[in-house]
Write an enzyme that holds these catalytic residues in place. Structure first.
Site, mmCIF file in Angstrom:
data_model
loop_
_atom_site.group_PDB
_atom_site.id
_atom_site.type_symbol
_atom_site.label_atom_id
_atom_site.label_comp_id
_atom_site.label_asym_id
_atom_site.label_seq_id
_atom_site.Cartn_x
_atom_site.Cartn_y
_atom_site.Cartn_z
ATOM 1 C CB VAL A 81 -0.918 0.006 1.244
ATOM 2 C CG1 VAL A 81 -1.754 1.262 1.302
ATOM 3 C CG2 VAL A 81 -1.798 -1.234 1.259
ATOM 4 C CB CYS A 82 0.680 4.406 -1.933
ATOM 5 S SG CYS A 82 1.519 5.983 -2.048
ATOM 6 C CG MET A 83 2.570 2.331 3.343
ATOM 7 S SD MET A 83 0.953 2.071 4.053
ATOM 8 C CE MET A 83 1.345 2.244 5.769
#
Length: 180
Positions: A81-83
């Protein structure tokens, strides 16, 4: 202290009705997440792996979708997930329940094709919102439909739908939001 906090946070997930599998040392959790109502992801069920850092709750956990999902901000192959926004907004005051009741539902409600991990999904979304929803629906049917065992009805198997009016922008300060 971090150990007690983690036990408390996992218990809060369980009490809230999230199907959660925890390894022996609590460094990895698999949590079942349902797609938010009113989104292209509604009706889907995903397993999300949560890797807990030793510095938790001071440092945010790493999230990875084990179940395949089509989303501009989730890498298709690895499920990472793009964090960026999440790490900026993370505070020791947040817990695992915040991740599953606020962060991930908001990510699914509001994909950002302008900061993608999945460039293919972002390109589809930029070209046509309808085509993007159709593709998400196709992937949902291929990978994320809940399993209904013989003798069970779909209603008995499904988890409560979860939604939150709190958005990621509510978690960011004005200065953080300007960085996007």
């Amino acid at each position: 202290m971090a150990g007690r906090r983690l036990v408390r946070d996992v218990n809060r997930l369980l009490v809230a009705g999230y199907h959660t599998i925890v390894d022996d040392d609590m460094s990895n959790l698999d949590v079942r997440l349902e797609g938010p109502m009113g989104t292209a992801y509604e009706g889907g069920v995903w397993t999300v792996n949560v890797a807990m850092p030793q510095e938790y709750p001071l440092k945010a956990p790493r999230l990875r979708f084990v179940t395949k999902i089509l989303h501009p901000n989730i890498e298709f192959t690895t499920g990472l997930v793009c964090m960026n926004v999440f790490k900026q907004a993370w505070s020791a005051n947040y817990d695992l329940l915040n991740i599953f009741e606020t962060f991930l539902p908001q990510l699914l409600r509001h994909p950002n094709p302008h900061d993608p991990l999945n460039h293919h999904a972002a390109a589809i979304m930029k070209q046509s919102e309808k085509d993007f929803r159709d593709r998400v629906s196709m992937f949902l049917k291929m990978y994320a439909l809940p399993i209904v065992l013989p003798g069970q009805s779909k209603d008995n198997e499904s988890l409560d739908k979860r939604s939150s009016d709190l958005s990621l922008s509510d978690l960011l300060s004005d200065n953080d939001a300007d960085d996007d």
